[in-house]
Structures are given as structure tokens and as C-alpha cells.
Design a protein around this motif. Sequence first.
Motif, mmCIF file in Angstrom:
data_model
loop_
_atom_site.group_PDB
_atom_site.id
_atom_site.type_symbol
_atom_site.label_atom_id
_atom_site.label_comp_id
_atom_site.label_asym_id
_atom_site.label_seq_id
_atom_site.Cartn_x
_atom_site.Cartn_y
_atom_site.Cartn_z
ATOM 1 N N ALA A 199 24.772 19.553 41.828
ATOM 2 C CA ALA A 199 25.405 20.453 40.866
ATOM 3 C C ALA A 199 26.890 20.564 41.168
ATOM 4 N N SER A 200 27.672 20.937 40.177
ATOM 5 C CA SER A 200 29.128 21.060 40.324
ATOM 6 C C SER A 200 29.491 21.924 41.525
ATOM 7 N N GLY A 201 30.351 21.384 42.378
ATOM 8 C CA GLY A 201 30.835 22.117 43.532
ATOM 9 C C GLY A 201 29.988 21.955 44.773
ATOM 10 N N HIS A 202 28.718 21.612 44.606
ATOM 11 C CA HIS A 202 27.840 21.542 45.764
ATOM 12 C C HIS A 202 28.097 20.318 46.630
ATOM 13 N N ALA A 203 28.541 19.219 46.048
ATOM 14 C CA ALA A 203 28.874 18.042 46.850
ATOM 15 C C ALA A 203 30.023 18.355 47.810
ATOM 16 N N GLU A 204 31.011 19.101 47.324
ATOM 17 C CA GLU A 204 32.144 19.466 48.175
ATOM 18 C C GLU A 204 31.723 20.402 49.300
ATOM 19 N N ILE A 205 30.806 21.319 49.001
ATOM 20 C CA ILE A 205 30.310 22.242 50.032
ATOM 21 C C ILE A 205 29.556 21.468 51.112
ATOM 22 N N ILE A 206 28.687 20.550 50.698
ATOM 23 C CA ILE A 206 27.911 19.753 51.652
ATOM 24 C C ILE A 206 28.835 18.859 52.476
ATOM 25 N N ALA A 207 29.839 18.262 51.842
ATOM 26 C CA ALA A 207 30.809 17.434 52.571
ATOM 27 C C ALA A 207 31.566 18.268 53.603
ATOM 28 N N GLN A 208 31.930 19.483 53.241
ATOM 29 C CA GLN A 208 32.626 20.373 54.160
ATOM 30 C C GLN A 208 31.728 20.714 55.365
ATOM 31 N N LEU A 209 30.454 20.972 55.093
ATOM 32 C CA LEU A 209 29.515 21.252 56.185
ATOM 33 C C LEU A 209 29.358 20.036 57.088
ATOM 34 N N PHE B 67 34.667 27.992 37.356
ATOM 35 C CA PHE B 67 35.340 28.343 36.110
ATOM 36 C C PHE B 67 34.644 27.675 34.937
ATOM 37 N N PRO B 68 34.715 28.289 33.747
ATOM 38 C CA PRO B 68 34.061 27.705 32.572
ATOM 39 C C PRO B 68 34.835 26.531 31.966
ATOM 40 N N HIS B 69 35.964 26.206 32.559
ATOM 41 C CA HIS B 69 36.761 25.064 32.104
ATOM 42 C C HIS B 69 37.470 24.503 33.331
ATOM 43 N N THR B 70 37.967 23.290 33.217
ATOM 44 C CA THR B 70 38.678 22.706 34.344
ATOM 45 C C THR B 70 40.074 23.300 34.434
ATOM 46 N N LEU B 71 40.581 23.383 35.638
ATOM 47 C CA LEU B 71 41.924 23.917 35.867
ATOM 48 C C LEU B 71 42.823 22.770 36.303
ATOM 49 N N ASP B 72 43.752 22.379 35.443
ATOM 50 C CA ASP B 72 44.666 21.291 35.782
ATOM 51 C C ASP B 72 45.520 21.683 36.970
ATOM 52 N N GLY B 73 45.642 20.745 37.906
ATOM 53 C CA GLY B 73 46.494 20.980 39.061
ATOM 54 C C GLY B 73 45.850 21.802 40.157
ATOM 55 N N GLU B 74 44.666 22.336 39.916
ATOM 56 C CA GLU B 74 43.970 23.117 40.946
ATOM 57 C C GLU B 74 43.000 22.198 41.676
ATOM 58 N N GLY B 75 42.984 22.293 42.948
ATOM 59 C CA GLY B 75 42.034 21.538 43.748
ATOM 60 C C GLY B 75 41.337 22.477 44.695
ATOM 61 N N GLY B 76 40.753 21.903 45.725
ATOM 62 C CA GLY B 76 40.154 22.738 46.754
ATOM 63 C C GLY B 76 38.878 23.411 46.314
ATOM 64 N N GLN B 77 38.835 24.723 46.368
ATOM 65 C CA GLN B 77 37.605 25.475 46.202
ATOM 66 C C GLN B 77 37.334 25.876 44.741
ATOM 67 N N VAL B 78 37.645 25.017 43.777
ATOM 68 C CA VAL B 78 37.442 25.336 42.367
ATOM 69 C C VAL B 78 36.422 24.357 41.782
#
Length: 180
Positions: A165-175, A106-117
Motif C-alpha cells: 500500500a502507498s507509503g508502506h514500502a518506504e516504512i519497511i525500507a526504513q525499518l 494526502f488525498p493528492h500528490t504534493l509536488d516537490g515534497e518527499g520524505g514522509q509524505v
Amino acid sequence: MSGVASSDRGPWLDPERLELIRASVPLLYVEAIPVRLADDGAITHVGLLLGAPRSDRIERALVSGRVLYLETIRQALQRNLDKDLGPMALPQLPTSLVPFTVRQYFPHTLDGEGGQVSYDPRQHAVSLVYVVPIAGDVQVDGDCLGFDWYPIADASSASLATELASGHAEIIAQLAASCR
């Protein structure tokens, strides 16, 4: 595999039109996690690009790119892997096109959203993420400054996460978690 030749897809979108589309609708992307496998099929290493794909800073990232008009997901994966890793990488595309995970940017942060954002200042995008074994030699070109292999045990370290990059750390951690 039948498909539409690159020239049949029409011209690339000009920057103004792409900006308008990015501001109006989510775009579909594919991301690939390059991996090396042991003889038993276990993931031993994760490959990361070095460049500036989404920001003004040098960062590590996965192979990533848009799915073009009239392009299949398999064609998009192959095109982006060839573009970023070179023709001698010899990626082994998955037989099933069920992704390892799905991310939203997303082009901005989403308050209260976690997980795959995740955050991408340019757009709202949905990305299908695939694990792709690489059998050959990687030769980066173009926008990439380099490419490095990381042992899967080290790939989700806090120090490497700060370089991603944003989001990639979470993807690598999941893998990495799925390999334990």
C-alpha cells in the motif's frame, strides 16, 4: 490501565459524516509493523497483511487504523492489532509511545515534497508508526485475505515494494535500513 469502554465512545461515524470530516481535518492513525525477533532482540521477520485496505487492488499492508475519540494511542494500537491479527497474536506493545516514524497521507500528490509524505485518496491523515513484536499465532479475519512473514533481508525488495500500500514500502525500507 484505565480507559473508556468501546460503548462509551459513542457510535461509529456514519459514512457521510466521516467523509465530511476527512475533507476538513487531518485524522490521526496508528500503524503497526508486526515483527518476529531473534533471541538477542534482532528483528528477523516482518509481517504483512494481504487485502484491499485503501484501493481497488489486492495489496500488502501494515496493521493500520484510526485513533478513536477518547481512545489512548496504546488502546488504538491494541484494538487494531487484535482486529487484524486475532486475539492469539500476543503483540508486545512498546513501553514508550514514541513512534518509530511518522507518516503523512494526502488525498493528492504534493509536488516537490518527499520524505514522509504518501498518498491516500480518502483523506489527509497523520500516522504514528510503531514496531510491534508478535509472540503468538496470527489468525486474520474480516477484511484481511491473509498474512505472511518476510525475512527482514527480503522485506525491502523491489518486488515486494510493488505489492505494498502507498507509503508502506518506504516504512519497511526504513525499518530494514535500521536493522543493518
